[in-house]
Design a protein around this motif. Structure first.
Motif, PDB file in Angstrom:
ATOM      1  N   GLU A   6       0.827  -1.203   0.000  1.00  8.98           N
ATOM      2  CA  GLU A   6       0.000   0.000   0.000  1.00  8.98           C
ATOM      3  C   GLU A   6       0.859   1.250   0.000  1.00  8.98           C
ATOM      4  N   LEU A   7       1.984   1.212   0.716  1.00  7.05           N
ATOM      5  CA  LEU A   7       2.890   2.351   0.755  1.00  7.05           C
ATOM      6  C   LEU A   7       3.506   2.595  -0.629  1.00  7.05           C
ATOM      7  N   LYS A   8       3.922   1.524  -1.313  1.00  9.35           N
ATOM      8  CA  LYS A   8       4.470   1.664  -2.671  1.00  9.35           C
ATOM      9  C   LYS A   8       3.418   2.249  -3.611  1.00  9.35           C
ATOM     10  N   TRP A   9       2.173   1.765  -3.483  1.00  8.73           N
ATOM     11  CA  TRP A   9       1.101   2.253  -4.337  1.00  8.73           C
ATOM     12  C   TRP A   9       0.869   3.738  -4.086  1.00  8.73           C
ATOM     13  N   LEU A  10       0.855   4.132  -2.789  1.00  7.04           N
ATOM     14  CA  LEU A  10       0.655   5.527  -2.428  1.00  7.04           C
ATOM     15  C   LEU A  10       1.774   6.397  -2.986  1.00  7.04           C
ATOM     16  N   TRP A  11       3.023   5.931  -2.870  1.00 11.00           N
ATOM     17  CA  TRP A  11       4.158   6.686  -3.429  1.00 11.00           C
ATOM     18  C   TRP A  11       4.036   6.801  -4.956  1.00 11.00           C
ATOM     19  N   GLY A  12       3.592   5.724  -5.590  1.00 10.51           N
ATOM     20  CA  GLY A  12       3.406   5.746  -7.046  1.00 10.51           C
ATOM     21  C   GLY A  12       2.363   6.772  -7.464  1.00 10.51           C
ATOM     22  N   VAL A  13       1.244   6.805  -6.749  1.00  9.30           N
ATOM     23  CA  VAL A  13       0.187   7.774  -7.046  1.00  9.30           C
ATOM     24  C   VAL A  13       0.705   9.189  -6.827  1.00  9.30           C
ATOM     25  N   LEU A  14       1.410   9.410  -5.730  1.00  9.36           N
ATOM     26  CA  LEU A  14       1.963  10.724  -5.429  1.00  9.36           C
ATOM     27  C   LEU A  14       2.949  11.154  -6.514  1.00  9.36           C
ATOM     28  N   PHE A  15       3.826  10.230  -6.927  1.00 10.11           N
ATOM     29  CA  PHE A  15       4.808  10.543  -7.969  1.00 10.11           C
ATOM     30  C   PHE A  15       4.115  10.934  -9.271  1.00 10.11           C
ATOM     31  N   LEU A  16       3.124  10.141  -9.689  1.00 13.26           N
ATOM     32  CA  LEU A  16       2.417  10.446 -10.934  1.00 13.26           C
ATOM     33  C   LEU A  16       1.666  11.760 -10.832  1.00 13.26           C
ATOM     34  N   SER A  17       1.110  12.064  -9.696  1.00 15.85           N
ATOM     35  CA  SER A  17       0.407  13.335  -9.516  1.00 15.85           C
ATOM     36  C   SER A  17       1.364  14.500  -9.668  1.00 15.85           C
ATOM     37  N   LEU A  18       2.520  14.381  -9.042  1.00 14.17           N
ATOM     38  CA  LEU A  18       3.515  15.448  -9.141  1.00 14.17           C
ATOM     39  C   LEU A  18       4.065  15.565 -10.558  1.00 14.17           C
ATOM     40  N   ALA A  19       4.299  14.443 -11.196  1.00 17.69           N
ATOM     41  CA  ALA A  19       4.815  14.464 -12.571  1.00 17.69           C
ATOM     42  C   ALA A  19       3.816  15.147 -13.483  1.00 17.69           C
ATOM     43  N   GLY A  20       2.538  14.858 -13.310  1.00 19.30           N
ATOM     44  CA  GLY A  20       1.511  15.484 -14.130  1.00 19.30           C
ATOM     45  C   GLY A  20       1.473  16.980 -13.932  1.00 19.30           C
ATOM     46  N   CYS A  21       1.680  17.437 -12.713  1.00 12.09           N
ATOM     47  CA  CYS A  21       1.662  18.872 -12.443  1.00 12.09           C
ATOM     48  C   CYS A  21       2.886  19.555 -13.025  1.00 12.09           C
ATOM     49  N   SER A  22       4.009  18.887 -12.984  1.00  9.89           N
ATOM     50  CA  SER A  22       5.237  19.547 -13.428  1.00  9.89           C
ATOM     51  C   SER A  22       5.350  19.589 -14.945  1.00  9.89           C
ATOM     52  N   LEU A  23       4.737  18.635 -15.636  1.00 11.54           N
ATOM     53  CA  LEU A  23       4.870  18.607 -17.089  1.00 11.54           C
ATOM     54  C   LEU A  23       3.943  19.607 -17.751  1.00 11.54           C
ATOM     55  N   GLY A  24       2.737  19.764 -17.269  1.00  9.81           N
ATOM     56  CA  GLY A  24       1.800  20.706 -17.851  1.00  9.81           C
ATOM     57  C   GLY A  24       1.356  20.296 -19.242  1.00  9.81           C
ATOM     58  N   GLU A  25       0.659  21.191 -19.913  1.00 10.84           N
ATOM     59  CA  GLU A  25       0.157  20.944 -21.252  1.00 10.84           C
ATOM     60  C   GLU A  25       1.241  21.281 -22.266  1.00 10.84           C
ATOM     61  N   SER A  26       1.359  20.461 -23.301  1.00 18.19           N
ATOM     62  CA  SER A  26       2.374  20.690 -24.332  1.00 18.19           C
ATOM     63  C   SER A  26       2.099  21.991 -25.074  1.00 18.19           C
ATOM     64  N   GLU A  27       3.165  22.651 -25.477  1.00 16.04           N
ATOM     65  CA  GLU A  27       3.048  23.886 -26.244  1.00 16.04           C
ATOM     66  C   GLU A  27       2.700  23.594 -27.704  1.00 16.04           C
ATOM     67  N   TYR A  28       2.843  22.321 -28.128  1.00 17.72           N
ATOM     68  CA  TYR A  28       2.637  21.959 -29.527  1.00 17.72           C
ATOM     69  C   TYR A  28       1.545  20.914 -29.686  1.00 17.72           C
ATOM     70  N   LEU A  29       0.961  20.912 -30.865  1.00 13.11           N
ATOM     71  CA  LEU A  29      -0.019  19.913 -31.263  1.00 13.11           C
ATOM     72  C   LEU A  29       0.540  19.138 -32.446  1.00 13.11           C
ATOM     73  N   GLY A  30       0.269  17.862 -32.511  1.00 11.59           N
ATOM     74  CA  GLY A  30       0.685  17.058 -33.651  1.00 11.59           C
ATOM     75  C   GLY A  30      -0.471  16.892 -34.620  1.00 11.59           C
ATOM     76  N   GLY A  31      -0.154  16.886 -35.891  1.00  2.89           N
ATOM     77  CA  GLY A  31      -1.182  16.689 -36.913  1.00  2.89           C
ATOM     78  C   GLY A  31      -0.591  15.997 -38.120  1.00  2.89           C
TER      79      GLY A  31
END
Length: 173
Positions: A6-31
């Motif tokens: 459960e601790l590993k799962w919690l750390w994984g969720v926390l890591f992914l949440s932080l990664a999502g916040c730090s990356l933000g939306e891409s400045e470019y679109l692909g087409g």
């Protein structure tokens, strides 16, 4: 053991949440990258800002390559660098494939290929209106691009020139 999982799962969720916040939306679109060739020369290959787009037959269509990257938000002054190679005699009669005569023929034939570069403005678009980048090749090595969701030859396409255009005797300077 269960607490460790459960601790590993919690750390994984926390890591992914932080990664999502730090990356933000891409400045470019692909087409997708499409071509419409309004000339009698074959487009052997082309690229836009370094993204390859395949080939296009004389008076025909091509490309269909994924992907070209465009800024998420359009702004004035955006330019696209289009590079392409043409075969001015795409229907030249050649000796049978795989023969020495064919190889000699191709050396001479490829010597007539032409390389071109043009910088063209990227017309305005909205994010939800960005479907693909369609590159139009015209006589005298002129190029236009569009991001309209209305593909040529739709009456709603912003490009209105006919598909089969003749090369003038002399191109304007």
């Amino acid at each position: 053991m269960r607490a460790a999982c459960e601790l590993k799962w919690l750390w994984g969720v926390l890591f992914l949440s932080l990664a999502g916040c730090s990356l933000g939306e891409s400045e470019y679109l692909g087409g997708d990258l499409w071509a419409v060739n309004h000339t009698s020369a074959a487009i052997n290959h082309f690229s836009v800002n370094g993204y390859g787009g395949g080939n296009a037959s004389p008076y025909g269509y091509g490309g269909g390559a994924c992907c070209v990257m465009l800024p998420r938000e359009w702004r004035p002054g955006l330019m696209m660098k289009v590079e392409w190679e043409t075969d001015p005699d795409p229907y030249a009669k050649s000796p049978p494939l795989g023969t020495d005569e064919f190889r000699k023929f191709m050396v001479k034939h490829k010597a007539n290929y032409e390389h071109h570069t043009a910088s063209v403005p990227l017309p305005p678009y909205e994010e939800e209106g960005l479907c693909a980048l369609e590159v139009h090749f015209f006589p005298c090595h002129q190029v236009k691009v569009t991001t309209s969701c209305w593909r040529y030859p739709s009456p709603n396409s912003p490009i209105k020139e006919p598909l089969e255009m003749k090369e003038p005797a002399e191109c304007p300077k």
